[in-house]
Motif scaffolding. Sequence first.
Motif, PDB file in Angstrom:
ATOM      1  N   LEU A   3      17.417 -16.692  13.174  1.00 57.26           N
ATOM      2  CA  LEU A   3      17.273 -15.734  14.263  1.00 57.26           C
ATOM      3  C   LEU A   3      16.783 -14.379  13.772  1.00 57.26           C
ATOM      4  O   LEU A   3      15.826 -13.825  14.318  1.00 57.26           O
ATOM      5  CB  LEU A   3      18.608 -15.573  14.991  1.00 57.26           C
ATOM      6  CG  LEU A   3      18.677 -14.496  16.081  1.00 57.26           C
ATOM      7  CD1 LEU A   3      17.677 -14.797  17.189  1.00 57.26           C
ATOM      8  CD2 LEU A   3      20.078 -14.408  16.631  1.00 57.26           C
ATOM      9  N   ASP A   4      17.397 -13.840  12.718  1.00 61.35           N
ATOM     10  CA  ASP A   4      16.994 -12.515  12.241  1.00 61.35           C
ATOM     11  C   ASP A   4      15.545 -12.492  11.756  1.00 61.35           C
ATOM     12  O   ASP A   4      14.812 -11.549  12.004  1.00 61.35           O
ATOM     13  CB  ASP A   4      17.954 -11.966  11.184  1.00 61.35           C
ATOM     14  CG  ASP A   4      18.143 -12.869   9.984  1.00 61.35           C
ATOM     15  OD1 ASP A   4      17.681 -14.033   9.994  1.00 61.35           O
ATOM     16  OD2 ASP A   4      18.778 -12.414   9.008  1.00 61.35           O
ATOM     17  N   LYS A   5      15.106 -13.577  11.126  1.00 65.70           N
ATOM     18  CA  LYS A   5      13.716 -13.641  10.663  1.00 65.70           C
ATOM     19  C   LYS A   5      12.749 -13.740  11.848  1.00 65.70           C
ATOM     20  O   LYS A   5      11.709 -13.080  11.865  1.00 65.70           O
ATOM     21  CB  LYS A   5      13.508 -14.823   9.718  1.00 65.70           C
ATOM     22  CG  LYS A   5      12.105 -14.849   9.174  1.00 65.70           C
ATOM     23  CD  LYS A   5      11.918 -15.829   8.066  1.00 65.70           C
ATOM     24  CE  LYS A   5      10.485 -15.730   7.554  1.00 65.70           C
ATOM     25  NZ  LYS A   5      10.217 -16.685   6.511  1.00 65.70           N
ATOM     26  N   LYS A  33      24.564 -18.793  24.639  1.00 62.50           N
ATOM     27  CA  LYS A  33      25.653 -18.904  23.663  1.00 62.50           C
ATOM     28  C   LYS A  33      25.495 -17.794  22.636  1.00 62.50           C
ATOM     29  O   LYS A  33      24.383 -17.554  22.154  1.00 62.50           O
ATOM     30  CB  LYS A  33      25.630 -20.259  22.961  1.00 62.50           C
ATOM     31  CG  LYS A  33      25.920 -21.412  23.894  1.00 62.50           C
ATOM     32  CD  LYS A  33      25.871 -22.721  23.172  1.00 62.50           C
ATOM     33  CE  LYS A  33      26.073 -23.846  24.173  1.00 62.50           C
ATOM     34  NZ  LYS A  33      25.699 -25.143  23.624  1.00 62.50           N
ATOM     35  N   VAL A  34      26.585 -17.121  22.294  1.00 61.94           N
ATOM     36  CA  VAL A  34      26.525 -16.028  21.314  1.00 61.94           C
ATOM     37  C   VAL A  34      25.990 -16.580  19.997  1.00 61.94           C
ATOM     38  O   VAL A  34      26.418 -17.639  19.529  1.00 61.94           O
ATOM     39  CB  VAL A  34      27.914 -15.389  21.120  1.00 61.94           C
ATOM     40  CG1 VAL A  34      27.864 -14.328  20.037  1.00 61.94           C
ATOM     41  CG2 VAL A  34      28.406 -14.776  22.424  1.00 61.94           C
ATOM     42  N   ALA A  35      25.025 -15.854  19.405  1.00 57.35           N
ATOM     43  CA  ALA A  35      24.365 -16.309  18.186  1.00 57.35           C
ATOM     44  C   ALA A  35      24.660 -15.372  17.023  1.00 57.35           C
ATOM     45  O   ALA A  35      24.884 -14.178  17.218  1.00 57.35           O
ATOM     46  CB  ALA A  35      22.860 -16.380  18.414  1.00 57.35           C
ATOM     47  N   LYS A  36      24.648 -15.929  15.826  1.00 59.41           N
ATOM     48  CA  LYS A  36      24.741 -15.130  14.601  1.00 59.41           C
ATOM     49  C   LYS A  36      23.341 -14.993  14.025  1.00 59.41           C
ATOM     50  O   LYS A  36      22.423 -15.705  14.425  1.00 59.41           O
ATOM     51  CB  LYS A  36      25.660 -15.824  13.599  1.00 59.41           C
ATOM     52  CG  LYS A  36      27.098 -15.883  14.058  1.00 59.41           C
ATOM     53  CD  LYS A  36      27.958 -16.474  12.974  1.00 59.41           C
ATOM     54  CE  LYS A  36      29.412 -16.496  13.435  1.00 59.41           C
ATOM     55  NZ  LYS A  36      30.296 -17.025  12.414  1.00 59.41           N
ATOM     56  N   SER A  37      23.192 -14.118  13.047  1.00 58.39           N
ATOM     57  CA  SER A  37      21.872 -13.886  12.459  1.00 58.39           C
ATOM     58  C   SER A  37      21.322 -15.142  11.783  1.00 58.39           C
ATOM     59  O   SER A  37      20.120 -15.327  11.692  1.00 58.39           O
ATOM     60  CB  SER A  37      21.931 -12.738  11.463  1.00 58.39           C
ATOM     61  OG  SER A  37      22.869 -13.022  10.441  1.00 58.39           O
ATOM     62  N   SER A  38      22.202 -16.026  11.341  1.00 56.35           N
ATOM     63  CA  SER A  38      21.759 -17.246  10.655  1.00 56.35           C
ATOM     64  C   SER A  38      21.518 -18.414  11.612  1.00 56.35           C
ATOM     65  O   SER A  38      21.123 -19.496  11.174  1.00 56.35           O
ATOM     66  CB  SER A  38      22.807 -17.656   9.623  1.00 56.35           C
ATOM     67  OG  SER A  38      24.052 -17.916  10.260  1.00 56.35           O
ATOM     68  N   SER A  39      21.715 -18.211  12.918  1.00 59.73           N
ATOM     69  CA  SER A  39      21.501 -19.283  13.895  1.00 59.73           C
ATOM     70  C   SER A  39      20.048 -19.725  13.891  1.00 59.73           C
ATOM     71  O   SER A  39      19.137 -18.916  13.707  1.00 59.73           O
ATOM     72  CB  SER A  39      21.871 -18.809  15.299  1.00 59.73           C
ATOM     73  OG  SER A  39      23.221 -18.463  15.362  1.00 59.73           O
ATOM     74  N   ASP A  40      19.825 -21.024  14.119  1.00 62.72           N
ATOM     75  CA  ASP A  40      18.466 -21.555  14.178  1.00 62.72           C
ATOM     76  C   ASP A  40      17.835 -21.272  15.531  1.00 62.72           C
ATOM     77  O   ASP A  40      18.480 -21.435  16.568  1.00 62.72           O
ATOM     78  CB  ASP A  40      18.458 -23.063  13.941  1.00 62.72           C
ATOM     79  CG  ASP A  40      18.547 -23.426  12.466  1.00 62.72           C
ATOM     80  OD1 ASP A  40      18.139 -22.596  11.635  1.00 62.72           O
ATOM     81  OD2 ASP A  40      19.015 -24.538  12.162  1.00 62.72           O
ATOM     82  N   VAL A  41      16.564 -20.871  15.506  1.00 59.51           N
ATOM     83  CA  VAL A  41      15.782 -20.649  16.718  1.00 59.51           C
ATOM     84  C   VAL A  41      14.732 -21.748  16.778  1.00 59.51           C
ATOM     85  O   VAL A  41      14.089 -22.050  15.778  1.00 59.51           O
ATOM     86  CB  VAL A  41      15.089 -19.263  16.683  1.00 59.51           C
ATOM     87  CG1 VAL A  41      14.189 -19.065  17.876  1.00 59.51           C
ATOM     88  CG2 VAL A  41      16.121 -18.162  16.607  1.00 59.51           C
ATOM     89  N   GLY A  44      11.130 -23.031  22.752  1.00 57.33           N
ATOM     90  CA  GLY A  44      11.730 -23.302  24.047  1.00 57.33           C
ATOM     91  C   GLY A  44      13.066 -22.612  24.254  1.00 57.33           C
ATOM     92  O   GLY A  44      13.553 -22.531  25.382  1.00 57.33           O
ATOM     93  N   ASP A  45      13.688 -22.105  23.183  1.00 56.01           N
ATOM     94  CA  ASP A  45      14.959 -21.386  23.304  1.00 56.01           C
ATOM     95  C   ASP A  45      14.765 -20.098  24.097  1.00 56.01           C
ATOM     96  O   ASP A  45      13.705 -19.463  24.030  1.00 56.01           O
ATOM     97  CB  ASP A  45      15.540 -21.029  21.936  1.00 56.01           C
ATOM     98  CG  ASP A  45      16.173 -22.217  21.225  1.00 56.01           C
ATOM     99  OD1 ASP A  45      16.364 -23.276  21.866  1.00 56.01           O
ATOM    100  OD2 ASP A  45      16.482 -22.081  20.032  1.00 56.01           O
ATOM    101  N   VAL A  46      15.798 -19.704  24.836  1.00 58.11           N
ATOM    102  CA  VAL A  46      15.790 -18.436  25.567  1.00 58.11           C
ATOM    103  C   VAL A  46      16.771 -17.494  24.881  1.00 58.11           C
ATOM    104  O   VAL A  46      17.945 -17.811  24.729  1.00 58.11           O
ATOM    105  CB  VAL A  46      16.177 -18.644  27.053  1.00 58.11           C
ATOM    106  CG1 VAL A  46      16.278 -17.306  27.764  1.00 58.11           C
ATOM    107  CG2 VAL A  46      15.168 -19.546  27.738  1.00 58.11           C
ATOM    108  N   LEU A  47      16.268 -16.350  24.428  1.00 57.58           N
ATOM    109  CA  LEU A  47      17.082 -15.350  23.746  1.00 57.58           C
ATOM    110  C   LEU A  47      17.388 -14.207  24.713  1.00 57.58           C
ATOM    111  O   LEU A  47      16.493 -13.720  25.405  1.00 57.58           O
ATOM    112  CB  LEU A  47      16.347 -14.770  22.535  1.00 57.58           C
ATOM    113  CG  LEU A  47      15.757 -15.744  21.524  1.00 57.58           C
ATOM    114  CD1 LEU A  47      15.033 -14.979  20.429  1.00 57.58           C
ATOM    115  CD2 LEU A  47      16.826 -16.618  20.934  1.00 57.58           C
ATOM    116  N   THR A  48      18.642 -13.779  24.742  1.00 59.91           N
ATOM    117  CA  THR A  48      19.038 -12.601  25.515  1.00 59.91           C
ATOM    118  C   THR A  48      19.489 -11.559  24.504  1.00 59.91           C
ATOM    119  O   THR A  48      20.424 -11.793  23.742  1.00 59.91           O
ATOM    120  CB  THR A  48      20.176 -12.933  26.491  1.00 59.91           C
ATOM    121  OG1 THR A  48      19.764 -14.032  27.310  1.00 59.91           O
ATOM    122  CG2 THR A  48      20.494 -11.738  27.373  1.00 59.91           C
TER     123      THR A  48
END
Length: 90
Positions: A3-5, A33-41, A44-48
């Motif tokens: 996610l951070d990248k 769903k709450v995400a951490k910086s290491s979560s995979d993106v 098609g994912d929707v980021l808030t």
Amino acid sequence: MRLDKFLKVSRIIKRRAIAKKIADQGRIMINDKVAKSSSDVRVGDVLTIEFGNKTEKVQVNQLVETTKKDEAAGMYEILEESYAEDFGKK
């Protein structure tokens, strides 16, 4: 892709360290769903994303390791943008 990248490469957030800090504070969600910086993106994912006064909802269109500034906007599509307070209009 982390996610951070993704946030840095797409230039939604300018620095990876800032993206990591915001994500680890619970201010970014992936598919509600709450995400951490290491979560995979994934495509098609929707980021808030909550940036202080601004909340932005974006959909991931593509993942690339590096991109030029003018091509970065093609990595995502803005679905919704809102502000907690509108300081410009009174």
